[in-house]
Design an enzyme around this catalytic site. Sequence first.
Site, PDB file in Angstrom:
ATOM      1  N   LYS A 123       0.870  -1.167   0.305  1.00  0.00           N
ATOM      2  CA  LYS A 123      -0.363   0.074  -0.251  1.00  0.00           C
ATOM      3  C   LYS A 123       0.786   1.189   0.416  1.00  0.00           C
ATOM      4  CE  LYS A 123      -3.924   2.392   2.823  1.00  0.00           C
ATOM      5  NZ  LYS A 123      -5.344   2.294   3.899  1.00  0.00           N
ATOM      6  N   ASP A 228     -14.676   4.969   9.500  1.00  0.00           N
ATOM      7  CA  ASP A 228     -14.634   5.203   8.293  1.00  0.00           C
ATOM      8  C   ASP A 228     -14.786   3.389   7.783  1.00  0.00           C
ATOM      9  OD1 ASP A 228     -15.042   5.648   5.901  1.00  0.00           O
ATOM     10  OD2 ASP A 228     -12.771   5.231   4.459  1.00  0.00           O
TER      11      ASP A 228
END
Length: 461
Positions: A123, A228
Amino acid sequence: MGKLNVSMMRYLTPEDFRVLTSIEMGMKNHELVPAPMAASIANLQHGGVHKLLRELCKHKLLSYERGKKYDGYRLTNAGYDYLALHSLTKRGVVSSFGNQIGVGKESNIYVVANGEGDALCLKLHRLGRICFRKVTEKRDYHKHRKSASWLYLSRISATKEAAYMRALHERGFPVPRPVDSNRHCVVMELVKGELLNHVTEVGNVEALYDELMNLIVRFAAAGVIHGDFNEFNIILTAKEKPVIIDFPQMVSIKHPNAEFFFDRDVNCIRTFFKRRFGYESELYPKFSDVERCDNLDAELLCSGFTKKMAQDINRELGIDSSDEEEEFSDATGTVDLITKQIKDSSISGDTDAKHYSTIDFIAEQMKNNRLPEKDEESQSFGSESESSCCDDFEIASMRSTATTIPPDEVKKRVKKQIAVKEKKDQRVKRVAKGEASAVTRSRRENRNTVKQYSSGFWGYD
C-alpha cells in the site's frame, strides 16, 4: 500522481540512490535543494552529481524547479517510491512487483512478492490528490505544524496505519497481518476475498450483520473507533468472514466527536444491509453502552487522546505509570473554549455575556503580559469597571461597522479587486527547463547591478 513504473529500478546505481537520499534529506529544511547541497550531503564530486541529477530528472524521479530566490531539485512521488522500494528490497521483504489491484482517495494498492514467492500486498499512501486535499480538516497529521509537504504527510499516514495494524493484529482483530513498512509504504498480508461492496449474495445475512456490529463494539472497547467502517473497507473471505482494512483515520473514544464517529460507523452498516440485502434490524449498538477493557488509544496516542487521559486510564486498569504527573496548560484550548462561549452567547442573544467573556479574557491575558499594552489614549480594559468596558466595547463595535464611503465607490473597488484576482488566476506558472535559465538570470541581474553603479560613479551612460 501517475502510475508507478518500476522498470527503471534495475538500471539505477548505488550513486543514484545516494543522490535521491540526499535530496530527501535536504527537503527536510528546504523546499528546493540546490545542486551543491545535494553533492555535499551525498559526499560525491559536484560534476558527477550534476550528471546524475540530470539523468534522474530525465526519468522523472526528480524535478528541477524555479523558486523565488533560488532554483533547485525536488523529490517526486516516483522518486520517493523508488527509495522506499529500494529499502524494502535490501531487507528482503520485496523481490518482485506485480499489478495494481486498487486505488483509493489517498492510496494505491499493488501485489508484490517476497524472495520465497509468497504474494503480499503493498500500500502506497498518496496524500495530496485533488479529490482529497482537506487533510487539515479530515485528519490531524499537521498537529502544530503550519505547513508540510504531501510526501511527509503520506509518510506519517503510513506510519500510523502500520502501528494500528500491528497492535490490532496482536489483539486478535480480523485485520491483515503486517509485514513491514518504510517511508510511505506498508507491506501486509494479501487477503484473498472480495470487497463487501462487490458482494451481492450472502449465505447468512443476520450472522454477518451481527459480526460486523460486534467488531465495532470490540474496537470501541479497546479504546478506538475505526471512523470509516463501511463496505469499501471490509473484505469478505470465501468463508464469509470479514477482514477490516484502512486505519489511518482511527480516533480515540475520548475524542470530542467520538460518539458521532461511532454512530456513523453503525449507520453505514445498517444502511448498506438495508439497501443491498433488504435486511433491517432494530438491534444496533450505542456509544453509551460501550465499556472500556483495553487502552489501545493510550498505547498508540490516537487522535483526541492526551497524556493526562493515558495516566488516568492506566490508573483505572491497574497499569504501572510514572509517579510524577505532568500538568499541561493548553492556551489554544482556552481560547477555543472562550470562543465557543462567545458563539453560544451570541446565538442565544445574550450580548452582555459575550462582551464580558471577551473583556475578561483580554484583561487576563494583559495581566499575564501575553498581550501588548494599550496606549494611554486607547481604551484600558483593566482599569475600568465591567459596565464601562462593556459600553466602550459596544461603541467601538458600532464605530467599526459604520462607513462613509459611497455605495458606488464600494462597488467600483469590489469590481477592481475581482478583476485583479481573475487576471492573477489566468497567469501560467513558468517552470524552468534546466539550470541554464538560472545562470542566465543571475548573470543578467549582476550585469544590471554593475551598470547601475558604474553609470553614476564613472560617468558611463
